[in-house]
Write a protein that holds these residues in place. Structure first.
Motif, PDB file in Angstrom:
ATOM      1  N   GLU A  46       0.187 -18.778 -47.061  1.00 44.68           N
ATOM      2  CA  GLU A  46       0.254 -19.541 -45.829  1.00 44.68           C
ATOM      3  C   GLU A  46       0.514 -21.040 -46.038  1.00 44.68           C
ATOM      4  O   GLU A  46       1.300 -21.869 -45.566  1.00 44.68           O
ATOM      5  N   GLU A  47       0.114 -21.669 -47.284  1.00 42.14           N
ATOM      6  CA  GLU A  47       0.222 -22.731 -47.598  1.00 42.14           C
ATOM      7  C   GLU A  47       1.684 -23.107 -48.025  1.00 42.14           C
ATOM      8  O   GLU A  47       2.557 -24.300 -47.369  1.00 42.14           O
ATOM      9  N   ALA A  48       2.571 -22.513 -48.634  1.00 39.86           N
ATOM     10  CA  ALA A  48       3.861 -22.645 -48.730  1.00 39.86           C
ATOM     11  C   ALA A  48       4.780 -22.236 -47.556  1.00 39.86           C
ATOM     12  O   ALA A  48       5.908 -23.034 -47.204  1.00 39.86           O
TER      13      ALA A  48
ATOM     14  N   LEU B 133       6.226 -16.601 -49.599  1.00 37.33           N
ATOM     15  CA  LEU B 133       5.608 -15.393 -49.569  1.00 37.33           C
ATOM     16  C   LEU B 133       4.918 -15.146 -51.067  1.00 37.33           C
ATOM     17  O   LEU B 133       5.065 -15.772 -52.076  1.00 37.33           O
ATOM     18  N   LYS B 134       4.140 -13.921 -51.032  1.00 39.49           N
ATOM     19  CA  LYS B 134       3.601 -13.655 -52.371  1.00 39.49           C
ATOM     20  C   LYS B 134       3.411 -12.205 -52.243  1.00 39.49           C
ATOM     21  O   LYS B 134       3.341 -11.378 -51.113  1.00 39.49           O
ATOM     22  N   LYS B 135       3.197 -11.721 -53.331  1.00 40.82           N
ATOM     23  CA  LYS B 135       2.874 -10.189 -53.722  1.00 40.82           C
ATOM     24  C   LYS B 135       1.581  -9.692 -52.997  1.00 40.82           C
ATOM     25  O   LYS B 135       0.436 -10.435 -53.390  1.00 40.82           O
ATOM     26  N   ASN B 136       1.677  -8.845 -52.441  1.00 42.93           N
ATOM     27  CA  ASN B 136       0.532  -8.027 -51.768  1.00 42.93           C
ATOM     28  C   ASN B 136      -0.366  -7.759 -52.962  1.00 42.93           C
ATOM     29  O   ASN B 136      -0.001  -6.912 -53.770  1.00 42.93           O
ATOM     30  N   PRO B 137      -1.739  -8.166 -53.230  1.00 39.59           N
ATOM     31  CA  PRO B 137      -2.530  -7.827 -54.218  1.00 39.59           C
ATOM     32  C   PRO B 137      -2.795  -6.253 -54.278  1.00 39.59           C
ATOM     33  O   PRO B 137      -3.188  -5.766 -55.364  1.00 39.59           O
ATOM     34  N   GLU B 138      -2.743  -5.476 -53.074  1.00 41.74           N
ATOM     35  CA  GLU B 138      -3.126  -4.339 -53.006  1.00 41.74           C
ATOM     36  C   GLU B 138      -1.846  -3.407 -53.247  1.00 41.74           C
ATOM     37  O   GLU B 138      -1.912  -1.940 -53.413  1.00 41.74           O
TER      38      GLU B 138
ATOM     39  N   LYS C 191       8.533 -23.525 -42.904  1.00 41.94           N
ATOM     40  CA  LYS C 191       8.639 -23.708 -41.359  1.00 41.94           C
ATOM     41  C   LYS C 191       8.966 -24.982 -41.126  1.00 41.94           C
ATOM     42  O   LYS C 191      10.039 -25.312 -40.360  1.00 41.94           O
ATOM     43  N   ASN C 192       8.454 -25.998 -41.641  1.00 42.37           N
ATOM     44  CA  ASN C 192       8.921 -27.632 -41.461  1.00 42.37           C
ATOM     45  C   ASN C 192      10.402 -27.736 -41.974  1.00 42.37           C
ATOM     46  O   ASN C 192      11.139 -28.447 -41.173  1.00 42.37           O
ATOM     47  N   ILE C 193      10.700 -27.103 -42.766  1.00 38.96           N
ATOM     48  CA  ILE C 193      12.132 -27.200 -43.417  1.00 38.96           C
ATOM     49  C   ILE C 193      13.039 -26.998 -42.428  1.00 38.96           C
ATOM     50  O   ILE C 193      14.171 -27.650 -41.907  1.00 38.96           O
TER      51      ILE C 193
END
Length: 564
Positions: free
Chosen positions: A202-204, A188-193, A209-211
Motif C-alpha cells: 500500500e505505501e509504495a 508490490l510485495k510477495k504474499n507471505p502465504e 499511482k501518483n507517478i
C-alpha cells in the motif's frame, strides 16, 4: 637395504621445516538444496576433524572462506573464493583445504587452470580431503592425473544438468504466472502465504499511482516527477527495499544515493506489472558458466494476464504508453510539459515541431527547417494562441459529431428488427477466403512440380517462401475481418468507450493536457497554418460509421413499410 631418493628426503625435510598458513574453503550452492552432507556445518566439521592429520604442529588456521548459496561454475561470483585468491597472492595463506573438488570447482576449465597454474605459481599447497585425495605438496603430479580430470568433468556435467532442470522449472512457473523473482517490483510485495504470488504494498503503491497521475493527467515530465518525489523525501525503489529490511543488492547499488531519477520513473511507467499482468523473462543468464545477464527481446518475455491485483487501471496505463512514445522533453527550468508537447508534427516531413518565443508570442515551426536544413522543408509556422483556438474548435466539432452518432445509434438500436451484419465485410471476407484457398492449392501443387522435375529445388524454395508470406498476410487480414464481423453482429450501443470519452467533454470551453491525451493522437501543421487532427479511436469511429450506414438503410426501409 632400501635406497632413499634424494628428492624424497628433501621433500620430507622441507615439509618438517615449513610453517603452513591454512585457509579453509567451504561452499554451499542453492543447487545442493537441503543436502545435509554438504551443509556449511557438516563441511566445517569434516575439515576441523581431519585437517590436523595432514600436519604436525607446524600449521596455523588463518581464516575460513565461506560462499553460501554460490555456484561453483565461475570464480567471479564467489566473493570469498576471490578473497582467498587475493590472500594467497598477498602471502597471508599458503595452504588451501577443502572437503572435495566439487566444493572448490564445478567448472573443469577453472579447476585445471587453478590447480595446474595458480597453485604452482604462488607455491601454495592444495588439499582435497575426499576422493580424489589431493595434496599438491606431497604429490604435485596428481593434478595432471586422469582421475582428477574425470572428476572435474563429472562435477561440471552435474552443474550443467542442474542448470537445465532449474531453468525448466522456472519456465513452467513463469508460464503459470507464478512470480519467481527474488524481489517484487516497487509497489508490490510477495504474499507471505505464497512466495510465488504478489500482493499490493500500500505505501509504495500510492507513489506508483501518483507517478501515473502526474504524468498522464497533470502533464508533468519524468524529470519533474523525479524532482517532486525527491523534494517530498520519498526514497527511490532501491532505498525503499533497504528501508523495509530486504537484503536487496545489484552491481550498481554502491552508486545508488537513494534519490529518484527520470529513468526510474520511466521504468515504472512502462511496467505492465502495475495493471495486474505478470511480466517475466526480460533478462536471462548467458549460460551456466557465465552468470552475466543480458536483456531478451520483448517478443520472448513471458506475460500472463490478471495474476494479481492492479495498482493502475488499464486506461491510464495505455495513455502513459502513448505519451511515452511522444517527444515530451521539457526545459530544465520547468517540470510540467507544455500543452502541445509531443502532439505536433509537420504535415510534409512528419517531424516534430519546435517551440520558440518571439516578441511575447510563442510559435511552433518545423524542426527540420529550424534545426537541420532550410531547403529540406518549409517553416510550417503557427502561433500558439491561434493553434489553441483552432484545436479547441476542432475538438468541439468532433464532440458534436460524436453526439449525433450517439443519437443515431440509439435510434437504430430502438428499432424493433434490425439485422446488424455488414454485407461489405461479408463480401470482402468471402473474396479473401477464396484467395487463401487458391494460394493453398498452389503451394500444395508446387511440391509435386518439384518432385516431378518441372522446377528446380532453388525455384521451389523461392516460390514456396514467397507464397508462405502471402498466405500469412491473408490469414491476418481474414482474422481481422472475422473479428470486425463478430463485433458488428453483436451491435454497438451508446456505452462504447469512444462515445463516452468524447461526450464527457461536451461543454468544454478550453483545452487541458489531460483532454488532449484522451482525445487526440497527433496534430499535423500544414505550411500556411492549416491543421489536420488525427483523433484517437479512429478504428472505432470507422466501425460505428459503417454500422450506422449498414443499419440506417434498413431502418429507412422499415419506416417506409410502416408508412404504407
Amino acid at each position: 637395504m632400501a635406497r632413499i631418493r634424494r628428492n624424497s628426503i628433501e621433500k620430507v625435510l622441507s615439509l618438517q621445516s615449513k610453517v603452513w598458513k591454512v585457509g579453509k574453503y567451504i561452499r554451499l550452492s542453492r543447487d545442493d538444496g537441503n543436502n545435509e552432507s554438504e551443509s556449511i556445518i557438516n563441511q566445517r566439521k569434516i575439515l576441523d576433524e581431519q585437517i590436523s592429520s595432514y600436519f604436525d604442529n607446524d600449521y596455523d588456521i588463518v581464516d575460513e572462506y565461506i560462499d553460501d548459496g554460490r555456484t561453483g561454475t565461475s570464480d567471479d561470483t564467489r566473493p570469498d573464493f576471490l578473497r582467498l585468491v587475493q590472500d594467497v597472492k598477498d602471502g597471508k595463506i599458503n595452504c588451501i583445504v577443502t572437503k572435495n573438488l566439487s566444493r572448490a570447482f564445478r567448472n573443469s576449465a577453472n579447476q585445471g587452470k587453478f590447480l595446474e597454474e595458480f597453485i604452482p605459481l604462488y607455491n601454495t599447497r592444495f588439499i582435497s580431503l575426499y576422493e580424489p585425495h589431493i595434496d599438491t605438496f606431497l604429490n604435485p603430479e596428481i593434478v595432471h592425473s586422469l582421475e582428477v580430470s574425470i572428476t572435474g568433468f563429472i562435477n561440471e556435467q552435474y552443474a550443467y544438468k542442474t542448470s537445465i532442470d532449474v531453468r525448466r522449472t522456472f519456465d513452467i512457473k513463469r508460464k503459470k504466472g507464478e512470480f519467481i523473482g527474488a524481489f517484487a517490483p516497487y509497489g508490490l510485495k510477495k504474499n507471505p502465504e505464497d512466495k510465488n504470488s504478489l500482493i499490493i504494498d500500500e505505501e509504495a503503491a500510492e507513489m506508483v499511482k501518483n507517478i501515473f497521475h502526474w504524468f498522464v493527467y497533470d502533464g508533468m515530465s519524468k524529470n519533474g516527477i523525479a524532482k517532486r518525489l525527491n523534494e517530498l523525501g520519498i526514497p527511490n525503489p532501491t532505498a525503499y527495499k533497504r528501508k523495509k529490511g530486504l537484503k536487496y543488492n545489484n552491481p550498481q547499488i554502491h552508486k545508488n544515493d537513494g534519490l529518484w531519477c527520470s529513468k526510474t520513473v520511466c521504468n515504472i511507467l512502462l511496467n505492465e506489472m502495475y495493471i495486474g499482468n505478470m511480466v517475466q523473462g526480460k533478462q536471462k543468464v548467458i549460460s551456466y558458466k557465465i552468470h552475466d545477464k543480458v536483456n531478451t527481446d520483448e517478443r520472448d518475455w513471458c506475460i500472463v494476464e490478471n495474476t494479481h491485483q492492479a495498482i493502475v487501471d488499464k486506461e491510464t496505463f495505455e495513455k502513459a504508453q502513448s505519451l511515452h512514445k511522444r517527444d515530451t522533453r521539457v526545459s530544465p527550468k520547468h517540470r510540467n510539459l507544455y500543452l502541445f508537447s509531443g502532439f505536433l508534427r509537420c504535415w510534409d516531413c512528419k517531424k516534430t515541431m519546435v517551440r520558440k518565443t518571439s516578441k511575447n508570442y510563442v510559435y511552433y515551426s518545423c524542426s527540420t527547417y529550424s534545426r537541420k536544413l532550410k531547403s529540406a522543408c518549409t517553416i510550417h509556422t503557427i502561433r500558439e494562441d491561434v493553434l489553441e483556438k483552432a484545436v479547441l474548435l476542432a475538438i468541439q466539432h468532433q464532440i458534436s459529431l460524436v453526439a449525433n452518432l450517439s443519437e443515431i445509434i440509439e435510434e437504430i438500436n430502438n428499432a424493433p428488427i434490425i439485422h446488424t451484419e455488414s454485407q461489405k465485410i461479408n463480401n470482402l471476407l468471402s473474396v479473401k477466403q477464396k484467395e487463401l484457398e487458391k494460394l493453398t492449392t498452389i503451394t500444395d501443387n508446387l511440391y509435386m512440380d518439384w518432385r516431378m522435375g518441372e522446377i528446380t529445388k532453388t525455384e521451389y524454395r523461392r516460390m514456396k517462401d514467397k507464397l508462405e508470406i502471402q498466405v500469412e498476410q491473408l490469414q491476418k487480414v481474414i482474422a481481422n475481418l472475422e473479428k470486425e464481423k463478430e463485433m458488428l453482429s453483436k451491435g454497438i450501443d451508446t456505452n462504447e468507450p469512444y462515445l463516452i470519452t468524447f461526450l464527457k467533454y461536451k461543454n468544454i470551453n478550453h483545452i487541458e493536457r489531460g483532454m488532449l491525451v484522451e482525445l487526440v493522437n497527433v496534430i499535423y501543421i500544414h505550411n500556411g497554418g492549416e491543421l489536420t487532427i488525427e483523433f484517437n479511436f479512429s478504428d472505432q469511429h470507422r466501425q460505428i460509421v459503417e454500422y450506422i450506414e449498414c443499419n440506417n438503410q434498413k431502418l429507412k426501409v422499415l419506416e417506409s413499410k410502416k408508412a404504407i
